[in-house]
Motif scaffolding. Structure first.
Motif, PDB file in Angstrom:
ATOM      1  N   GLY A 127     -64.160  12.657 -32.835  1.00  0.00           N
ATOM      2  CA  GLY A 127     -65.208  11.773 -33.300  1.00  0.00           C
ATOM      3  C   GLY A 127     -65.568  10.903 -32.253  1.00  0.00           C
ATOM      4  N   VAL A 212     -70.648   9.444 -26.715  1.00  0.00           N
ATOM      5  CA  VAL A 212     -69.532   8.871 -25.875  1.00  0.00           C
ATOM      6  C   VAL A 212     -68.233   8.982 -26.536  1.00  0.00           C
ATOM      7  N   THR A 237     -69.374   9.145 -35.579  1.00  0.00           N
ATOM      8  CA  THR A 237     -68.966   8.275 -36.512  1.00  0.00           C
ATOM      9  C   THR A 237     -69.469   6.869 -36.359  1.00  0.00           C
ATOM     10  N   ASN A 238     -70.097   6.546 -35.322  1.00  0.00           N
ATOM     11  CA  ASN A 238     -70.692   5.075 -35.207  1.00  0.00           C
ATOM     12  C   ASN A 238     -71.545   5.274 -34.121  1.00  0.00           C
TER      13      ASN A 238
HETATM   14  I1  8IG Z   1     -64.528   7.460 -33.390  1.00  0.00           I
HETATM   15  O1  8IG Z   1     -68.420   4.549 -29.637  1.00  0.00           O
HETATM   16  C1  8IG Z   1     -65.379   6.826 -31.618  1.00  0.00           C
HETATM   17  N1  8IG Z   1     -64.505   7.209 -30.481  1.00  0.00           N
HETATM   18  N2  8IG Z   1     -65.676   6.048 -26.144  1.00  0.00           N
HETATM   19  N3  8IG Z   1     -67.005   5.255 -27.889  1.00  0.00           N
HETATM   20  C2  8IG Z   1     -65.966   6.034 -27.408  1.00  0.00           C
HETATM   21  N4  8IG Z   1     -65.257   6.666 -28.065  1.00  0.00           N
HETATM   22  C3  8IG Z   1     -65.329   6.696 -29.707  1.00  0.00           C
HETATM   23  C4  8IG Z   1     -66.419   6.100 -30.051  1.00  0.00           C
HETATM   24  C5  8IG Z   1     -67.418   5.328 -29.200  1.00  0.00           C
HETATM   25  N5  8IG Z   1     -66.442   5.985 -31.365  1.00  0.00           N
END
Ligand code: 8IG
Length: 275
Positions: A127, A212, A237-238
Motif C-alpha cells: 500500500g 511512495v 491508498t492515499n
Molecule cells: I498506505 O503516503 C501508505 N504507505 N512512504 N507514504 C509512504 N508510505 C505509505 C504511504 C505514503 N501511504
C-alpha cells in the motif's frame, strides 16, 4: 564443535532460509511451491480469491520469522492450491519492514525462503501514496522500476547484481492482459516510518517517482539475487503528502481500500493462474 555449527546456522541468511523452507515443506507436505506472494497493506483479503488454502502456518513458527508487527497484517503463511492449475502459491500475510530496525536480512527473509521453497516467481504488493492526482485511493498500479532511498542493500559482499528489468516486463504485460486499464509507475522507497513531507514528495517526483512507500525495493533486490521473476503491484491508498489540496479522511481511505480489495484480489488471482 556443536556451538560452532549453531553460530553458523544463525549467521548465514541463506542457510536460515533453507531451514525455513524445510519446515514449510514438512508442514505442507509439498516439496516445492511455485509462486510466492507478499501481501502488503490493503491486500489482505487477496489470498481467498487465489484458491483453496491447504495449510496455514503461524509465521513465528518458521525459522527466521517474527510475529506480525503492524496491526491488520496477518502473521500467517499459507499454502494455497491455485484454482484451475496444479500449482501451489506460498502466501505471506505480512512482511518485516526496514523501519522496524531488525536489519535488512530480516526484511528479505521471506523472499529468500520463497526461493529456497522452489518458487520461481514472486509477487510483491504494497500500500502506498500516489503522486499522480488521477490515481484515487484504491487504484492498483504496476511497479515498472524503483528508487531505493533507504541507503542500504540486502546484498552482502562483492556481489554486483544487475537490476535491469527488475520488475519483469513479461509479468507486467501479463497483468495488463488481465486488466488493460492498469497504469504503471516508479516506486520510491523511503525509510519511514514517518510519512514524507510535501517537499520530499516533490523531490520524489522530480527524481522520476510516481509512488511512495516503505517497502518492496529491498525485497525486489534480494529476489533478483535469488533468481526470481518479480511482479510488483502497489495499491494507492492515499495521495502522497501535498498532492491533494484537501486532506483525506481516514474513513475515506479505509472505504477505498475495502472497495479495492475485490478488484485487487481478482486481479492477482487471474495473474497467478496465468503464470
Ligand atoms: I498506505 O503516503 C501508505 N504507505 N512512504 N507514504 C509512504 N508510505 C505509505 C504511504 C505514503 N501511504
Amino acid at each position: 564443535m556443536s556451538e560452532n555449527t549453531e553460530v553458523q546456522a544463525t549467521d548465514d541468511p541463506f542457510k536460515l532460509a533453507k531451514e525455513a523452507a524445510e519446515v514449510i515443506a514438512e508442514r505442507t507436505g509439498r516439496e516445492r511451491h511455485d509462486v510466492a506472494l507478499v501481501l502488503g497493506s490493503g491486500w489482505g483479503t487477496t489470498a481467498e480469491l487465489i484458491g483453496e488454502t491447504v495449510t496455514s502456518i503461524e509465521q513465528a513458527e518458521v525459522p527466521g520469522f517474527a510475529k506480525a508487527a503492524v496491526a491488520g497484517h496477518s502473521g500467517v503463511m499459507r499454502s494455497i492450491a491455485i484454482s484451475g492449475s496444479d500449482k501451489r502459491a506460498l502466501v505471506f500475510g505480512t512482511r518485516t519492514h526496514f523501519y522496524e530496525g531488525k536489519g535488512v536480512r530480516a526484511v528479505v527473509h521471506a523472499v529468500r525462503t520463497a526461493a529456497a521453497a522452489g518458487c520461481s516467481t514472486i509477487v510483491l504488493t504494497n500500500g502506498c501514496g500516489g503522486l499522480r492526482p488521477e490515481w484515487g485511493p484504491g487504484t492498483p498500479v504496476l511497479i515498472s522500476d524503483h528508487l531505493n532511498l533507504t541507503a542500504t542493500s540486502p546484498i552482502e559482499g562483492a556481489n554486483f547484481i544487475d537490476l535491469t528489468d527488475l520488475y519483469s516486463k513479461r509479468l507486467r504485460d501479463l497483468a495488463r492482459e488481465v486488466d488493460p486499464s492498469l497504469d504503471e509507475g516508479v516506486y520510491v522507497q523511503f525509510r519511514g516510518p514517518h510519512y514524507e513531507t510535501p517537499a520530499e514528495v516533490k523531490m520524489a517526483g522530480i527524481l522520476g517517482g510516481d509512488l511512495v512507500g516503505m517497502s518492496t525495493t529491498l525485497e525486489a533486490i534480494a529476489a533478483r539475487e535469488a533468481g526470481l521473476e518479480i511482479l510488483g503491484v502497489s495499491l494507492v491508498t492515499n495521495p502522497a503528502a501535498g498532492v491533494s489540496p484537501t486532506p483525506l479522511s481516514h474513513e475515506e481511505v479505509v472505504e477505498a481500500g475495502k472497495a479495492a480489495a475485490e478488484r485487487c484480489g481478482q486481479l492477482l488471482a487471474a495473474i497467478v493462474t496465468r503464470l
